[in-house]
Design an enzyme around this catalytic site. Structure first.
Site, PDB file in Angstrom:
ATOM      1  N   TYR A 193       0.824  -1.205   0.000  1.00 12.90           N
ATOM      2  CA  TYR A 193       0.000   0.000   0.000  1.00 12.90           C
ATOM      3  C   TYR A 193       0.852   1.246   0.000  1.00 12.90           C
ATOM      4  O   TYR A 193       2.067   1.188   0.220  1.00 12.90           O
ATOM      5  CB  TYR A 193      -0.974  -0.010   1.177  1.00 12.90           C
ATOM      6  CG  TYR A 193      -0.366   0.329   2.527  1.00 12.90           C
ATOM      7  CD1 TYR A 193       0.467  -0.566   3.196  1.00 12.90           C
ATOM      8  CD2 TYR A 193      -0.628   1.559   3.138  1.00 12.90           C
ATOM      9  CE1 TYR A 193       1.007  -0.246   4.430  1.00 12.90           C
ATOM     10  CE2 TYR A 193      -0.087   1.876   4.378  1.00 12.90           C
ATOM     11  CZ  TYR A 193       0.728   0.978   5.020  1.00 12.90           C
ATOM     12  OH  TYR A 193       1.264   1.303   6.234  1.00 12.90           O
TER      13      TYR A 193
ATOM     14  N   ARG B   9       8.292   4.124  -4.580  1.00 16.35           N
ATOM     15  CA  ARG B   9       8.348   3.112  -3.514  1.00 16.35           C
ATOM     16  C   ARG B   9       7.357   1.980  -3.773  1.00 16.35           C
ATOM     17  O   ARG B   9       7.651   0.816  -3.487  1.00 16.35           O
ATOM     18  CB  ARG B   9       8.097   3.740  -2.138  1.00 16.35           C
ATOM     19  CG  ARG B   9       8.289   2.711  -1.016  1.00 16.35           C
ATOM     20  CD  ARG B   9       8.200   3.316   0.358  1.00 16.35           C
ATOM     21  NE  ARG B   9       6.901   3.922   0.576  1.00 16.35           N
ATOM     22  CZ  ARG B   9       6.623   4.746   1.581  1.00 16.35           C
ATOM     23  NH1 ARG B   9       7.545   5.059   2.449  1.00 16.35           N
ATOM     24  NH2 ARG B   9       5.418   5.263   1.705  1.00 16.35           N
TER      25      ARG B   9
ATOM     26  N   ARG C 118      -6.986 -20.744  -2.236  1.00 15.41           N
ATOM     27  CA  ARG C 118      -6.018 -20.567  -1.153  1.00 15.41           C
ATOM     28  C   ARG C 118      -4.855 -21.549  -1.250  1.00 15.41           C
ATOM     29  O   ARG C 118      -5.050 -22.761  -1.247  1.00 15.41           O
ATOM     30  CB  ARG C 118      -6.708 -20.707   0.211  1.00 15.41           C
ATOM     31  CG  ARG C 118      -5.780 -20.377   1.368  1.00 15.41           C
ATOM     32  CD  ARG C 118      -6.507 -20.388   2.705  1.00 15.41           C
ATOM     33  NE  ARG C 118      -5.591 -20.012   3.785  1.00 15.41           N
ATOM     34  CZ  ARG C 118      -4.779 -20.865   4.411  1.00 15.41           C
ATOM     35  NH1 ARG C 118      -4.785 -22.141   4.095  1.00 15.41           N
ATOM     36  NH2 ARG C 118      -3.964 -20.436   5.352  1.00 15.41           N
TER      37      ARG C 118
ATOM     38  N   LYS D 100       6.382  -2.103   1.975  1.00 16.40           N
ATOM     39  CA  LYS D 100       5.207  -1.506   2.627  1.00 16.40           C
ATOM     40  C   LYS D 100       3.997  -2.430   2.472  1.00 16.40           C
ATOM     41  O   LYS D 100       3.085  -2.170   1.692  1.00 16.40           O
ATOM     42  CB  LYS D 100       4.937  -0.111   2.042  1.00 16.40           C
ATOM     43  CG  LYS D 100       4.061   0.756   2.930  1.00 16.40           C
ATOM     44  CD  LYS D 100       4.160   2.212   2.544  1.00 16.40           C
ATOM     45  CE  LYS D 100       3.150   3.102   3.233  1.00 16.40           C
ATOM     46  NZ  LYS D 100       3.247   3.135   4.694  1.00 16.40           N
TER      47      LYS D 100
ATOM     48  N   GLU E 165      11.473   2.453  14.565  1.00 18.00           N
ATOM     49  CA  GLU E 165      10.614   3.539  14.067  1.00 18.00           C
ATOM     50  C   GLU E 165       9.330   3.559  14.874  1.00 18.00           C
ATOM     51  O   GLU E 165       9.139   2.737  15.775  1.00 18.00           O
ATOM     52  CB  GLU E 165      10.330   3.359  12.562  1.00 18.00           C
ATOM     53  CG  GLU E 165       9.703   2.033  12.210  1.00 18.00           C
ATOM     54  CD  GLU E 165       9.661   1.760  10.701  1.00 18.00           C
ATOM     55  OE1 GLU E 165       9.600   2.706   9.906  1.00 18.00           O
ATOM     56  OE2 GLU E 165       9.666   0.564  10.349  1.00 18.00           O
TER      57      GLU E 165
END
Ligand code: PDD
Length: 284
Positions: free
Chosen positions: A33, A52, A100, A147, A179
């Protein structure tokens, strides 16, 4: 009021925005994301976020669902359709729907979803009072440079902060701050040096971080990219965080100890001003 949401090529009311239960984003958190902020109806640092995103997709061997130009057009269309002047655009790409299986499917078509969130960002009251943080152990996976949407531990961290009556948590690994739950962490030493952790797979390479460090250097401020401890933060002159949704946000307390005067400091204040000014100028 219903928003208009983008789902795989269509702009639809949020009630009609749907994704398969077999989507691997839902089953495996197999997705990435980006969050891009909007000021004055324009995108802040769009190119950084697009770059990114491409890197995150590459690291997971996922195909980009659209080109960067198409992505920019979708962002702009959502701003227009939702009359967004200030807030964020959330973007998510998943590997798509498949039966799956832990192994990645070869032929799944990636899913692309974007939506807007209206929010006051520039005049945030917290920027004037500063945030309070606690430290928690960093128990995320080891590829924090990607991310991904697997944000359960950061969510737990925010809940730990809430339970402690503070605003956020800084995560600590091997004695050093990595962070914040959804932001990069900084201190300003007593001699005025801005310190933030160096870029490895242990942290997200913040787009706001890159811009803020560039502006700091241009303004002749001293910058050191290295790890720091909670104790060093508690003895620092100032502390702050950066992210697309908070820009530069001062931190005035760490684990119950006041940082510096316990008030918002001059360097965080100045960096926030420079960031807002420069980003508005370069907005798309
Ligand atoms: N979070 N570190 C983490 C773990 C983050 O989740 C984020 C962003 C950042 C800052 O990156 P950037 O400056 O590119 O926003 C650092 C976004 C805002 C979120 O999850 O909502």
């Amino acid at each position: 009021m219903s928003r208009i949401v983008y789902v795989n090529g269509d702009y639809v009311p949020e009630e009609d925005a749907k994704i398969s239960v077999f989507d691997r984003g839902f089953l495996f958190a197999d997705g990435v994301y980006e969050v891009t902020s909007v000021l004055d109806g324009k995108l802040i640092d769009f190119e950084g976020h697009a770059r990114r995103l491409a890197r995150s997709l590459g690291e997971l061997e996922m195909a980009a669902p659209v080109t960067d130009d198409e992505l920019l057009a979708i962002h702009r269309e959502l701003i227009a359709r939702n009359d967004l002047t200030e807030g964020m655009i959330y973007l998510q790409v998943t590997r798509g729907a498949a039966d799956r299986d832990f192994a990645y499917p070869k032929d799944a078509a990636p899913s692309l979803v974007l939506f807007t969130q209206s929010k006051t960002l520039a005049d945030s009251p917290v920027a004037k009072t500063g945030m309070r943080v606690i430290s928690i152990p960093d128990q995320r996976w080891a590829r924090r440079d990607i991310k991904t949407v697997q944000l359960l531990y950061p969510s737990m961290g925010k809940m730990m902060a809430k339970a402690a009556g503070v605003d956020d948590a800084w995560m600590v690994e091997d004695g050093f701050v990595t962070e914040g739950t959804s932001n990069n962490a900084y201190i300003v030493t007593r001699d005025g040096t801005i310190v933030t952790r160096h870029l490895t797979t242990e942290i997200l390479h913040g787009i706001t971080r890159a811009a803020v460090l560039r502006f700091a250097k241009e303004a002749q401020m001293q910058v050191e990219e290295r790890p720091f401890t909670i104790e060093e933060a508690q003895h620092a002159a100032e502390a702050f965080i950066t992210s697309a949704s908070t820009f530069v946000m001062p931190v005035v307390e760490v684990d119950g100890v006041k940082v510096g005067t316990g008030q918002v400091g001059p360097i965080a204040t100045r960096l926030r001003e420079i960031y807002l000014e420069e980003s508005r100028k370069a907005a798309l």
